[in-house]
Motif scaffolding. Structure first.
Motif, PDB file in Angstrom:
ATOM      1  N   LEU A 228       0.645  -1.055   0.069  1.00  0.00           N
ATOM      2  CA  LEU A 228      -0.103   0.017   0.053  1.00  0.00           C
ATOM      3  C   LEU A 228       0.740   1.300   0.036  1.00  0.00           C
ATOM      4  O   LEU A 228       1.823   1.339   0.840  1.00  0.00           O
ATOM      5  CB  LEU A 228      -0.958   0.023   1.202  1.00  0.00           C
ATOM      6  CG  LEU A 228      -2.064  -1.043   1.510  1.00  0.00           C
ATOM      7  CD1 LEU A 228      -2.817  -1.032   2.681  1.00  0.00           C
ATOM      8  CD2 LEU A 228      -2.990  -1.303   0.184  1.00  0.00           C
ATOM      9  N   GLU A 229       0.532   2.085  -0.931  1.00  0.00           N
ATOM     10  CA  GLU A 229       1.445   3.317  -1.198  1.00  0.00           C
ATOM     11  C   GLU A 229       0.723   4.346  -0.105  1.00  0.00           C
ATOM     12  O   GLU A 229      -0.429   4.724   0.092  1.00  0.00           O
ATOM     13  CB  GLU A 229       1.267   3.972  -2.440  1.00  0.00           C
ATOM     14  CG  GLU A 229       2.188   5.292  -2.667  1.00  0.00           C
ATOM     15  CD  GLU A 229       2.305   5.787  -4.078  1.00  0.00           C
ATOM     16  OE1 GLU A 229       2.860   6.722  -4.251  1.00  0.00           O
ATOM     17  OE2 GLU A 229       1.534   5.165  -4.759  1.00  0.00           O
ATOM     18  N   VAL A 230       1.504   5.068   0.687  1.00  0.00           N
ATOM     19  CA  VAL A 230       1.015   5.827   1.865  1.00  0.00           C
ATOM     20  C   VAL A 230       0.478   7.112   1.243  1.00  0.00           C
ATOM     21  O   VAL A 230       0.936   7.666   0.314  1.00  0.00           O
ATOM     22  CB  VAL A 230       2.575   6.509   2.435  1.00  0.00           C
ATOM     23  CG1 VAL A 230       3.186   7.247   1.784  1.00  0.00           C
ATOM     24  CG2 VAL A 230       2.124   7.266   3.689  1.00  0.00           C
ATOM     25  N   ALA A 235      -8.547   0.063  -1.975  1.00  0.00           N
ATOM     26  CA  ALA A 235      -9.769  -0.662  -1.574  1.00  0.00           C
ATOM     27  C   ALA A 235      -9.469  -2.029  -0.992  1.00  0.00           C
ATOM     28  O   ALA A 235      -8.355  -2.640  -1.525  1.00  0.00           O
ATOM     29  CB  ALA A 235     -10.529  -0.959  -3.035  1.00  0.00           C
ATOM     30  N   VAL A 236     -10.077  -2.187  -0.006  1.00  0.00           N
ATOM     31  CA  VAL A 236      -9.907  -3.579   0.812  1.00  0.00           C
ATOM     32  C   VAL A 236     -11.030  -4.260   1.025  1.00  0.00           C
ATOM     33  O   VAL A 236     -12.013  -3.511   1.212  1.00  0.00           O
ATOM     34  CB  VAL A 236      -8.967  -3.332   2.393  1.00  0.00           C
ATOM     35  CG1 VAL A 236      -7.846  -2.683   1.803  1.00  0.00           C
ATOM     36  CG2 VAL A 236      -9.986  -2.648   3.148  1.00  0.00           C
ATOM     37  N   SER A 237     -11.307  -5.623   1.127  1.00  0.00           N
ATOM     38  CA  SER A 237     -12.360  -6.298   1.403  1.00  0.00           C
ATOM     39  C   SER A 237     -12.110  -7.412   2.338  1.00  0.00           C
ATOM     40  O   SER A 237     -11.241  -8.161   2.350  1.00  0.00           O
ATOM     41  CB  SER A 237     -12.836  -6.854  -0.131  1.00  0.00           C
ATOM     42  OG  SER A 237     -14.037  -7.527  -0.034  1.00  0.00           O
ATOM     43  N   CYS A 238     -13.400  -7.682   2.872  1.00  0.00           N
ATOM     44  CA  CYS A 238     -13.497  -8.681   3.874  1.00  0.00           C
ATOM     45  C   CYS A 238     -14.572  -9.505   3.687  1.00  0.00           C
ATOM     46  O   CYS A 238     -15.737  -9.166   3.515  1.00  0.00           O
ATOM     47  CB  CYS A 238     -13.462  -8.103   5.544  1.00  0.00           C
ATOM     48  SG  CYS A 238     -13.279  -9.552   6.590  1.00  0.00           S
ATOM     49  N   GLU A 239     -14.416 -10.806   3.193  1.00  0.00           N
ATOM     50  CA  GLU A 239     -15.661 -12.044   2.824  1.00  0.00           C
ATOM     51  C   GLU A 239     -15.736 -12.787   3.694  1.00  0.00           C
ATOM     52  O   GLU A 239     -14.943 -13.421   4.619  1.00  0.00           O
ATOM     53  CB  GLU A 239     -15.019 -12.416   1.447  1.00  0.00           C
ATOM     54  CG  GLU A 239     -15.991 -13.585   0.912  1.00  0.00           C
ATOM     55  CD  GLU A 239     -15.688 -13.949  -0.408  1.00  0.00           C
ATOM     56  OE1 GLU A 239     -16.247 -15.146  -0.749  1.00  0.00           O
ATOM     57  OE2 GLU A 239     -14.634 -13.645  -0.953  1.00  0.00           O
ATOM     58  N   VAL A 277      -9.040   2.277   2.309  1.00  0.00           N
ATOM     59  CA  VAL A 277      -8.081   2.562   3.378  1.00  0.00           C
ATOM     60  C   VAL A 277      -6.934   3.652   2.790  1.00  0.00           C
ATOM     61  O   VAL A 277      -6.734   3.501   1.601  1.00  0.00           O
ATOM     62  CB  VAL A 277      -7.195   1.362   3.833  1.00  0.00           C
ATOM     63  CG1 VAL A 277      -6.354   0.610   2.624  1.00  0.00           C
ATOM     64  CG2 VAL A 277      -6.373   1.585   4.987  1.00  0.00           C
ATOM     65  N   ARG A 278      -6.631   4.581   3.904  1.00  0.00           N
ATOM     66  CA  ARG A 278      -5.555   5.525   3.131  1.00  0.00           C
ATOM     67  C   ARG A 278      -4.491   5.534   4.415  1.00  0.00           C
ATOM     68  O   ARG A 278      -4.662   6.221   5.621  1.00  0.00           O
ATOM     69  CB  ARG A 278      -6.180   6.812   3.094  1.00  0.00           C
ATOM     70  CG  ARG A 278      -5.293   7.851   2.511  1.00  0.00           C
ATOM     71  CD  ARG A 278      -5.770   9.303   2.378  1.00  0.00           C
ATOM     72  NE  ARG A 278      -7.124   9.333   1.701  1.00  0.00           N
ATOM     73  CZ  ARG A 278      -7.141   9.440   0.667  1.00  0.00           C
ATOM     74  NH1 ARG A 278      -6.251   9.913  -0.369  1.00  0.00           N
ATOM     75  NH2 ARG A 278      -8.301   9.548  -0.014  1.00  0.00           N
ATOM     76  N   THR A 282       4.678   4.853   7.040  1.00  0.00           N
ATOM     77  CA  THR A 282       5.375   3.940   6.303  1.00  0.00           C
ATOM     78  C   THR A 282       5.800   2.642   7.331  1.00  0.00           C
ATOM     79  O   THR A 282       5.780   2.782   8.377  1.00  0.00           O
ATOM     80  CB  THR A 282       6.526   4.428   5.578  1.00  0.00           C
ATOM     81  OG1 THR A 282       7.515   4.893   6.375  1.00  0.00           O
ATOM     82  CG2 THR A 282       6.161   5.324   4.691  1.00  0.00           C
ATOM     83  N   GLY A 283       5.775   1.515   6.457  1.00  0.00           N
ATOM     84  CA  GLY A 283       6.277   0.522   7.499  1.00  0.00           C
ATOM     85  C   GLY A 283       5.079  -0.837   7.381  1.00  0.00           C
ATOM     86  O   GLY A 283       4.128  -0.553   6.783  1.00  0.00           O
TER      87      GLY A 283
END
Length: 546
Positions: A228-230, A235-239, A277-278, A282-283
């Motif tokens: 993921l770029e800072v 977009a994230v998803s939980c199924e 998510v944003r 970093t890390g």
């Protein structure tokens, strides 16, 4: 007469005899049947037919108070009746005691009916218990409890044949959970029937309880890019699959300590929580998904790497004059770590990681609109990432009126729609003004050509860097003249094609044919000469407008 007096004396003697009195007096109690509500009072009257009763009273476990009496009766108040019992009312007469019994029934309507579902959330195909009880009700043998599922009778129990002392006003029923039972209303109805005891009929119902059925056998799955770029929205998803009811599932998603705001969607027994998510630091961070349904809860985790890779910096003066020495520099952004490898379009070599790359040029008109591209390449967690910055160069130069775009001599045909052909070059785009006989000529509106348009037009192109002028000579031909010229040109072209065809034909004849048909060849030569003469005459005619 003596005989009659003896009979009367004998009768009186018989009446006054104790043995005779024993069989003649009675004891009674009012009311004959007593139905008393819990906590209320009852008035009881005991009486006898004995003319001169001896000791009398009542035997009862209830609290009593004598409130009145007479020669052959006594009245008692039974206060705060809290239980059913039997009262004995007794009188003695001439040493003989008789009594009368009164059955007192204490009743308590079913004012509170309690229904319990155990448990309130039930796994599919598991057994759950429906329990109903009435905390205070009497008499128990007159009570009927009915369990209801919606409006359907599920189970009924009465207490008429049960031992009152050993029973409670309670009923339980076990049911196997099915999907169709989900969100069903369960209730309990209590009925106390005292009609056989001279009373009424009392009804009461419990509050409804909603049963919830669930199926939760799978663990949730997280769908997210491992990188993921800072500062960039991702977009994230939980199924969660094989869950029932899917629309009642609750999601909580976190990136580290940052709680996300998921949007839910469903299809059948599968539910998705989609969020944006944003990341701001970093890390390595943990993306977690908490899923709950009723008493069940599951959690899934994924480790993601947050990196910083802003686009490279391209330094170039976007607006410049022609002939200017221009330095184009491509360098990595200061927030990029580690340093990227850079490539500048047009530069001869790649730079070393972290080192800028540059290009020096002198601008020409051909550089106007040229795009310079600065590409940065960075490897993160084994993946090669590329970012590009593009800048377009704008070169400014004075106006020009070139012959190809603005001819000095132009011809219109009379009666046709025409526009003056003149397109200036220059940057910024020049403003073109043409005048004719001292009047500004409209270059945007087509003109119907007439002989009056013949003349010299002065056109001037201007931009902030200067201006240039040019005279355009316009001739308007008459319509007939134009048609004649066209026909003559067509004839000339046709004759020329014929001459060429004949020449080729004669040139490629076999040698023996040439010797055999030499006179014919002389004739063909004469014909060619005649054709050439006709073409020359036609050209002379055109030149003199004949």
């Amino acid at each position: 007469m003596e005989m009659l007096l003896f009979s009367v004396w004998a009768l009186l003697a018989l009446i006054s005899s104790p043995g005779t009195t024993k069989g003649l007096f009675e004891v009674s109690v009012q009311p004959e049947q007593a139905l008393v509500k819990f906590g209320q009072s009852l008035m009881v009257n005991c009486s006898t037919t004995c003319p001169d009763p001896g000791p009398s009273g009542v035997d009862t476990s209830l609290k009593k108070t004598q409130v009145g009496k007479g020669p052959q009766w006594k009245e008692f108040l039974l206060d705060d009746v809290t239980e059913s019992s039997t009262l004995q009312c007794f009188f003695s007469c001439a040493g003989i005691q008789k009594d009368a019994s009164l059955g007192i029934t204490m009743y308590q309507p079913p004012e509170q009916v309690v229904l319990e579902l155990q448990p309130a959330w039930v796994a599919l195909d598991e057994v759950f218990t429906v329990r109903c009880h009435v905390p205070k009700v009497a008499p128990l043998e007159s009570l009927t409890l009915t369990l209801l599922q919606g409006n359907k009778e599920l189970y009924k129990k009465n207490f008429m044949s049960l031992a009152v002392a050993s029973e409670r006003a309670e009923v339980t029923f076990n049911v196997q959970a099915q999907r169709e039972d989900h969100r069903c209303n369960f209730s309990c109805h209590a009925k106390l029937d005292l009609s056989s005891r001279g009373g009424g009929l009392f009804h009461s119902s419990s509050a409804s309880r909603v049963l919830r059925i669930f199926e939760f056998s799978q663990r949730p799955q997280i769908w997210v890019s491992p990188l993921l770029e800072v500062g960039t929205a991702e977009a994230v998803s939980c199924e969660l699959a094989r869950v029932f009811p899917a629309k009642e599932v609750t999601f909580h998603m976190f990136l580290g300590d940052q709680e996300l705001s998921p949007f839910l969607s469903w299809e059948g027994d599968t539910v998705w929580a989609n969020a944006t998510v944003r990341a701001m630091e970093t890390g390595d961070q943990e993306l977690s998904c908490h899923v709950s349904l009723g008493p069940m809860e599951q959690k899934a985790r994924e480790l993601v790497h947050i990196y910083s890779f802003p686009p490279p910096v391209l330094e170039v003066e976007e607006l410049t004059l022609v002939g200017t020495d221009l330095n184009v520099t491509c360098s990595g952004h200061v927030l990029t770590s580690p340093s990227p490898t850079l490539r500048l379009q047009g530069a001869p070599v790649l730079s070393a990681p972290g080192e800028p790359v540059w290009l020096l040029l002198t601008t020409t008109e051909e550089d106007d609109g040229r795009n310079f591209s600065c590409e940065a390449s960075l490897e993160v967690q084994g993946q090669q990432l590329i970012k590009t910055t593009t800048v377009q160069l704008h070169v400014l130069y004075r106006p020009r009126l070139e012959e190809s775009a603005c001819p000095s001599n132009q011809t219109w045909v009379e009666g046709t729609e025409q526009m003056l052909a003149c397109v200036p070059k220059g940057n910024p785009t020049p403003l073109l003004v043409c005048t004719w006989n001292g009047v500004v000529f409209d270059l945007k509106v087509p003109q119907k050509a007439t002989q009056n348009h013949t003349g010299i037009y002065c056109c001037t192109a201007t931009n902030p860097l200067g201006s240039v002028s040019k005279d355009i000579a316009l001739i308007v031909q008459e319509l007939d003249e134009g048609i004649s010229s066209t026909i003559i040109i067509i004839i000339i072209v046709a004759l020329g094609a014929g001459v060429i065809t004949i020449a080729l034909y004669l040139n490629y004849q076999p040698c023996k044919m040439e010797r055999r048909k030499l006179p014919y060849r002389h004739k063909e030569k004469s014909r060619v000469e005649e054709s050439q003469f006709a073409v020359q005459q036609a050209e002379i005619c055109i030149m003199h407008n004949c």
